[in-house]
Design a protein around this motif. Sequence first.
Motif, PDB file in Angstrom:
ATOM      1  N   LEU A   1      32.680  47.832  36.098  1.00 25.80           N
ATOM      2  CA  LEU A   1      34.072  47.408  35.875  1.00 25.80           C
ATOM      3  C   LEU A   1      34.657  46.761  37.124  1.00 25.80           C
ATOM      4  O   LEU A   1      35.404  45.789  37.043  1.00 25.80           O
ATOM      5  CB  LEU A   1      34.918  48.609  35.456  1.00 25.80           C
ATOM      6  N   ALA A   2      34.318  47.316  38.283  1.00 28.85           N
ATOM      7  CA  ALA A   2      34.846  46.761  39.534  1.00 28.85           C
ATOM      8  C   ALA A   2      34.282  45.382  39.836  1.00 28.85           C
ATOM      9  O   ALA A   2      34.823  44.660  40.673  1.00 28.85           O
ATOM     10  CB  ALA A   2      34.535  47.699  40.698  1.00 28.85           C
ATOM     11  N   SER A   3      33.198  45.016  39.156  1.00 23.84           N
ATOM     12  CA  SER A   3      32.576  43.709  39.378  1.00 23.84           C
ATOM     13  C   SER A   3      33.108  42.637  38.430  1.00 23.84           C
ATOM     14  O   SER A   3      32.725  41.474  38.547  1.00 23.84           O
ATOM     15  CB  SER A   3      31.056  43.812  39.205  1.00 23.84           C
ATOM     16  N   VAL A   4      33.955  43.029  37.491  1.00 24.66           N
ATOM     17  CA  VAL A   4      34.478  42.075  36.512  1.00 24.66           C
ATOM     18  C   VAL A   4      35.589  41.255  37.166  1.00 24.66           C
ATOM     19  O   VAL A   4      36.608  41.799  37.596  1.00 24.66           O
ATOM     20  CB  VAL A   4      35.025  42.794  35.268  1.00 24.66           C
ATOM     21  N   GLY A   5      35.367  39.958  37.257  1.00 26.93           N
ATOM     22  CA  GLY A   5      36.331  39.103  37.939  1.00 26.93           C
ATOM     23  C   GLY A   5      37.638  38.926  37.200  1.00 26.93           C
ATOM     24  O   GLY A   5      38.632  38.489  37.786  1.00 26.93           O
ATOM     25  N   ALA A   6      37.691  39.281  35.913  1.00 29.89           N
ATOM     26  CA  ALA A   6      38.921  39.098  35.144  1.00 29.89           C
ATOM     27  C   ALA A   6      40.020  40.046  35.602  1.00 29.89           C
ATOM     28  O   ALA A   6      41.207  39.754  35.438  1.00 29.89           O
ATOM     29  CB  ALA A   6      38.636  39.307  33.657  1.00 29.89           C
ATOM     30  N   PHE A   7      39.648  41.182  36.168  1.00 32.37           N
ATOM     31  CA  PHE A   7      40.642  42.131  36.658  1.00 32.37           C
ATOM     32  C   PHE A   7      41.200  41.656  37.994  1.00 32.37           C
ATOM     33  O   PHE A   7      40.539  40.947  38.750  1.00 32.37           O
ATOM     34  CB  PHE A   7      40.027  43.531  36.824  1.00 32.37           C
ATOM     35  N   GLY A   8      42.409  42.086  38.303  1.00 28.13           N
ATOM     36  CA  GLY A   8      43.018  41.743  39.578  1.00 28.13           C
ATOM     37  C   GLY A   8      42.378  42.496  40.729  1.00 28.13           C
ATOM     38  O   GLY A   8      41.610  43.455  40.521  1.00 28.13           O
ATOM     39  N   ARG A   9      42.700  42.067  41.944  1.00 29.10           N
ATOM     40  CA  ARG A   9      42.091  42.686  43.134  1.00 29.10           C
ATOM     41  C   ARG A   9      42.441  44.164  43.230  1.00 29.10           C
ATOM     42  O   ARG A   9      41.579  44.999  43.513  1.00 29.10           O
ATOM     43  CB  ARG A   9      42.572  41.953  44.380  1.00 29.10           C
ATOM     44  N   ARG A  10      43.712  44.504  42.986  1.00 29.29           N
ATOM     45  CA  ARG A  10      44.105  45.909  43.096  1.00 29.29           C
ATOM     46  C   ARG A  10      43.430  46.760  42.029  1.00 29.29           C
ATOM     47  O   ARG A  10      42.954  47.874  42.317  1.00 29.29           O
ATOM     48  CB  ARG A  10      45.620  46.026  43.006  1.00 29.29           C
ATOM     49  N   SER A  11      43.352  46.249  40.805  1.00 26.35           N
ATOM     50  CA  SER A  11      42.706  47.008  39.727  1.00 26.35           C
ATOM     51  C   SER A  11      41.236  47.253  40.054  1.00 26.35           C
ATOM     52  O   SER A  11      40.714  48.366  39.865  1.00 26.35           O
ATOM     53  CB  SER A  11      42.825  46.249  38.406  1.00 26.35           C
ATOM     54  N   ARG A  12      40.566  46.233  40.551  1.00 28.37           N
ATOM     55  CA  ARG A  12      39.146  46.391  40.886  1.00 28.37           C
ATOM     56  C   ARG A  12      38.962  47.381  42.031  1.00 28.37           C
ATOM     57  O   ARG A  12      38.023  48.173  42.033  1.00 28.37           O
ATOM     58  CB  ARG A  12      38.556  45.030  41.255  1.00 28.37           C
ATOM     59  N   SER A  13      39.862  47.334  43.024  1.00 29.13           N
ATOM     60  CA  SER A  13      39.740  48.271  44.153  1.00 29.13           C
ATOM     61  C   SER A  13      39.987  49.699  43.701  1.00 29.13           C
ATOM     62  O   SER A  13      39.332  50.637  44.178  1.00 29.13           O
ATOM     63  CB  SER A  13      40.716  47.883  45.256  1.00 29.13           C
ATOM     64  N   VAL A  14      40.905  49.903  42.757  1.00 28.58           N
ATOM     65  CA  VAL A  14      41.175  51.250  42.248  1.00 28.58           C
ATOM     66  C   VAL A  14      39.959  51.789  41.496  1.00 28.58           C
ATOM     67  O   VAL A  14      39.552  52.943  41.686  1.00 28.58           O
ATOM     68  CB  VAL A  14      42.425  51.236  41.340  1.00 28.58           C
ATOM     69  N   VAL A  15      39.360  50.947  40.643  1.00 30.37           N
ATOM     70  CA  VAL A  15      38.182  51.382  39.884  1.00 30.37           C
ATOM     71  C   VAL A  15      37.019  51.695  40.826  1.00 30.37           C
ATOM     72  O   VAL A  15      36.334  52.721  40.677  1.00 30.37           O
ATOM     73  CB  VAL A  15      37.780  50.299  38.867  1.00 30.37           C
ATOM     74  N   ALA A  16      36.799  50.825  41.799  1.00 30.44           N
ATOM     75  CA  ALA A  16      35.709  51.068  42.757  1.00 30.44           C
ATOM     76  C   ALA A  16      35.966  52.330  43.572  1.00 30.44           C
ATOM     77  O   ALA A  16      35.043  53.102  43.860  1.00 30.44           O
ATOM     78  CB  ALA A  16      35.564  49.864  43.685  1.00 30.44           C
TER      79      ALA A  16
END
Length: 221
Positions: free
Chosen positions: A17-32
């Motif tokens: 999920l953290a690798s999906v570019g469709a999400f925003g930077r903050r969302s990806r950082s939270v998931v990671a």
Amino acid sequence: LAHSLLEGGVIAATALLASVGAFGRRSRSVVASLGLVMASAVLVHVSGGYIEMHFHFFVMVALLALYQDWTPFLLAIGFVVLHHGVVGALEPASVYNHPSAWAHPWAWAGLHGVFVLAASAVSLVGWRLNETVQGRLRESNAALERQALELSARNTELGSFVYSVSHDLKTPLVAIHGLAGALLEDHGSQLDAQVRSYLDRLQSNVSQIESLIEDMQALAR
């Protein structure tokens, strides 16, 4: 083994999920970040609650500083408190390895949360200090670039000035040198020795001035 594989699968899902570019930077950082702290929790479970494995949470907190955002730190603190409290109440031996924590899982969960909070605060301070230093470096580089542009402009102006001055000086000097030569060539036999000497010296001095002008142009360049 099945439990560990299940938890590992959840961590792998957060990585995807953290690798999906469709999400925003903050969302990806939270998931990671969630995947990172869950990795620490899995190590705690696999080890049977060894206190040494809890130190892995602090390694993950240090990694969270790379995201340069305060949201992952809040997630890490909340995860540690909830995980240690809920799982510690349901299955104490999978989180803690001493009787005091088994008897009071939420108290120890709060204590662990305080330590993670302290580590997060230190990481945030380090991040902010680094941002301040980087900002000052950017300002210094910008100032140096402005000075370089100003120096280049002044050098251009200096070159134009020297060219203009040398051109304005050379024009009459060439005329003087040519007139003196014409006098010597056309009327040299009619002039006495002293006048010819004056004209020779005039031509010599004009040549010296021309040489000085060329040196001045070279120095300006």
